[in-house]
Motif scaffolding. Sequence first.
Motif, mmCIF file in Angstrom:
data_model
loop_
_atom_site.group_PDB
_atom_site.id
_atom_site.type_symbol
_atom_site.label_atom_id
_atom_site.label_comp_id
_atom_site.label_asym_id
_atom_site.label_seq_id
_atom_site.Cartn_x
_atom_site.Cartn_y
_atom_site.Cartn_z
ATOM 1 N N GLU A 87 0.948 -1.176 0.012
ATOM 2 C CA GLU A 87 -0.040 -0.028 -0.165
ATOM 3 C C GLU A 87 0.749 1.319 0.069
ATOM 4 O OE1 GLU A 87 -3.208 0.218 -0.360
ATOM 5 O OE2 GLU A 87 -3.894 -1.875 0.312
ATOM 6 N N LEU A 88 0.354 2.356 -0.538
ATOM 7 C CA LEU A 88 0.940 3.611 -0.419
ATOM 8 C C LEU A 88 0.181 4.314 0.655
ATOM 9 C CD1 LEU A 88 0.850 4.825 -4.173
ATOM 10 C CD2 LEU A 88 2.830 3.924 -2.649
ATOM 11 N N THR A 89 0.950 5.004 1.745
ATOM 12 C CA THR A 89 0.457 5.591 2.820
ATOM 13 C C THR A 89 1.261 6.772 3.025
ATOM 14 O OG1 THR A 89 1.827 4.590 4.592
ATOM 15 C CG2 THR A 89 -0.136 3.247 3.915
ATOM 16 N N LEU A 90 0.484 7.866 3.649
ATOM 17 C CA LEU A 90 1.282 9.188 4.053
ATOM 18 C C LEU A 90 2.726 8.542 5.192
ATOM 19 C CD1 LEU A 90 -1.445 11.306 4.721
ATOM 20 C CD2 LEU A 90 0.095 11.737 2.800
ATOM 21 N N ASP A 91 2.549 7.846 5.986
ATOM 22 C CA ASP A 91 3.629 7.595 6.860
ATOM 23 C C ASP A 91 4.776 7.130 6.194
ATOM 24 O OD1 ASP A 91 2.189 8.399 9.068
ATOM 25 O OD2 ASP A 91 1.475 6.421 9.826
ATOM 26 N N ASP A 92 4.383 5.901 5.217
ATOM 27 C CA ASP A 92 5.420 5.286 4.592
ATOM 28 C C ASP A 92 6.269 6.422 3.541
ATOM 29 O OD1 ASP A 92 6.969 2.738 3.578
ATOM 30 O OD2 ASP A 92 5.699 3.170 1.585
ATOM 31 N N ALA A 93 5.427 7.370 2.998
ATOM 32 C CA ALA A 93 5.910 8.472 1.998
ATOM 33 C C ALA A 93 7.160 9.206 3.041
ATOM 34 C CB ALA A 93 4.798 9.340 1.519
ATOM 35 N N HIS A 94 6.448 9.710 4.066
ATOM 36 C CA HIS A 94 7.479 10.344 4.848
ATOM 37 C C HIS A 94 8.650 9.617 5.145
ATOM 38 C CE1 HIS A 94 5.349 13.981 5.398
ATOM 39 N NE2 HIS A 94 4.235 13.222 5.946
ATOM 40 N N ASP A 95 8.353 8.607 5.630
ATOM 41 C CA ASP A 95 9.507 7.493 6.084
ATOM 42 C C ASP A 95 10.551 7.306 4.770
ATOM 43 O OD1 ASP A 95 11.250 6.116 7.604
ATOM 44 O OD2 ASP A 95 9.971 4.159 7.167
ATOM 45 N N THR A 96 9.934 6.770 3.610
ATOM 46 C CA THR A 96 10.796 6.872 2.450
ATOM 47 C C THR A 96 11.706 7.921 1.954
ATOM 48 O OG1 THR A 96 9.188 5.374 1.592
ATOM 49 C CG2 THR A 96 10.575 6.173 -0.057
ATOM 50 N N HIS A 97 10.986 9.129 2.006
ATOM 51 C CA HIS A 97 11.936 10.243 1.622
ATOM 52 C C HIS A 97 13.007 10.801 2.887
ATOM 53 C CE1 HIS A 97 8.664 10.816 -1.334
ATOM 54 N NE2 HIS A 97 9.507 11.409 -1.833
ATOM 55 N N GLU A 98 12.427 10.477 4.188
ATOM 56 C CA GLU A 98 13.653 10.652 5.152
ATOM 57 C C GLU A 98 15.057 9.599 4.732
ATOM 58 O OE1 GLU A 98 13.973 12.781 7.458
ATOM 59 O OE2 GLU A 98 12.259 13.959 6.694
ATOM 60 N N MET A 99 14.550 8.477 4.468
ATOM 61 C CA MET A 99 15.618 7.503 4.227
ATOM 62 C C MET A 99 16.159 7.991 2.794
ATOM 63 S SD MET A 99 15.971 5.485 6.463
ATOM 64 C CE MET A 99 15.737 7.083 7.578
ATOM 65 N N ARG A 100 15.609 8.521 1.786
ATOM 66 C CA ARG A 100 16.227 9.206 0.951
ATOM 67 C C ARG A 100 17.159 10.258 1.177
ATOM 68 N NH1 ARG A 100 13.250 11.314 -4.356
ATOM 69 N NH2 ARG A 100 15.330 11.383 -4.899
ATOM 70 N N LEU A 101 16.846 11.007 2.008
ATOM 71 C CA LEU A 101 17.778 12.321 2.484
ATOM 72 C C LEU A 101 19.159 11.806 3.222
ATOM 73 C CD1 LEU A 101 15.173 14.951 3.946
ATOM 74 C CD2 LEU A 101 16.683 15.168 2.097
ATOM 75 N N LEU A 102 18.841 10.648 4.006
ATOM 76 C CA LEU A 102 19.958 10.064 4.836
ATOM 77 C C LEU A 102 20.816 9.424 3.834
ATOM 78 C CD1 LEU A 102 21.164 9.395 7.520
ATOM 79 C CD2 LEU A 102 19.814 7.249 7.381
ATOM 80 N N LEU A 103 20.534 8.679 2.969
ATOM 81 C CA LEU A 103 21.510 7.680 2.106
ATOM 82 C C LEU A 103 21.900 8.979 0.788
ATOM 83 C CD1 LEU A 103 19.200 4.627 2.010
ATOM 84 C CD2 LEU A 103 21.634 4.956 3.231
ATOM 85 N N GLU A 104 21.075 9.457 0.134
ATOM 86 C CA GLU A 104 21.470 10.306 -0.991
ATOM 87 C C GLU A 104 22.204 11.513 -0.775
ATOM 88 O OE1 GLU A 104 18.363 10.599 -4.282
ATOM 89 O OE2 GLU A 104 17.152 9.109 -3.168
ATOM 90 N N ILE A 105 22.187 12.338 0.448
ATOM 91 C CA ILE A 105 22.836 13.150 0.708
ATOM 92 C C ILE A 105 24.313 12.768 0.812
ATOM 93 C CG2 ILE A 105 23.329 14.887 2.442
ATOM 94 C CD1 ILE A 105 21.118 15.612 0.407
ATOM 95 N N THR A 106 24.318 11.432 1.785
ATOM 96 C CA THR A 106 25.796 10.778 2.050
ATOM 97 C C THR A 106 26.421 10.633 0.686
ATOM 98 O OG1 THR A 106 24.959 9.937 4.123
ATOM 99 C CG2 THR A 106 26.953 8.946 3.088
ATOM 100 N N ALA A 107 25.664 9.883 -0.368
ATOM 101 C CA ALA A 107 26.079 9.690 -1.556
ATOM 102 C C ALA A 107 26.683 10.865 -2.321
ATOM 103 C CB ALA A 107 25.144 8.884 -2.424
ATOM 104 N N ILE A 108 25.996 11.934 -2.544
ATOM 105 C CA ILE A 108 26.294 12.957 -3.052
ATOM 106 C C ILE A 108 27.388 13.769 -2.578
ATOM 107 C CG2 ILE A 108 25.196 14.948 -2.330
ATOM 108 C CD1 ILE A 108 24.397 15.301 -5.434
#
Length: 236
Positions: A87-108
Amino acid sequence: MFAFCSRRLDADGPAGTPTHRTLADAATAQLHEAILAGDLAAGSPLRLTDLAESLGMSMMPVREAIRRLESLGLVEVVPHKGAWVRELTLDDAHDTHEMRLLLEITAIERAAPRFTDRDTEKARAALDRHVSASQLGDQAAARQAHTDYHFAIYAAAGSRWLLRALEPVWQNSERYRFAGTRSPEAAAERHREHQAILAACMARDAASAADALRVHIHNSRSRVIQKMTRLDDKDA
């Protein structure tokens, strides 16, 4: 029942996409695309017999495809109950984007100081493909080009494990990204953000690259949340 495209499984794909080597690869690719495109909607049951019939193959490669998609977080499997699209949920959307910030900022931050002319060529070519495919309305090609653009940048970090950690988060994020706003204005804004990220990497400016990427991810999340909230209000 969802109807899959009937192109030959061993045919060459569009530029930047590999030829499928096995039936499991082909099943994974087609189910993956159907989930990202929303043709297999969130919550849809994944019945082996139906999927195998639609794909024109036995259940074994389909079962393997479902297992692979589960490992990416796109599918949920419960023993003795079956499998379905997460399912797509607001909580999962927030969590997914928080993890993107953590991992992608480190990568770049690691990638920018190491950025080469070859990295620039790969990222720019992918970005050009993304723009062209989007203008043509080819969402599958646009998704692939968008992934190629970002990972061409992150690959410059030189960390195989960082990319592997990012993969499932990225794939889940793509579901939300294409559930967000698709207006011409939003597309133009995303393109400006992509250009700013690439320009900072070309300048080998890690701080500016991280800032540009942070803006990009925040704006992506805002577009997704706004659309999901409007849909929830309609259903209320």
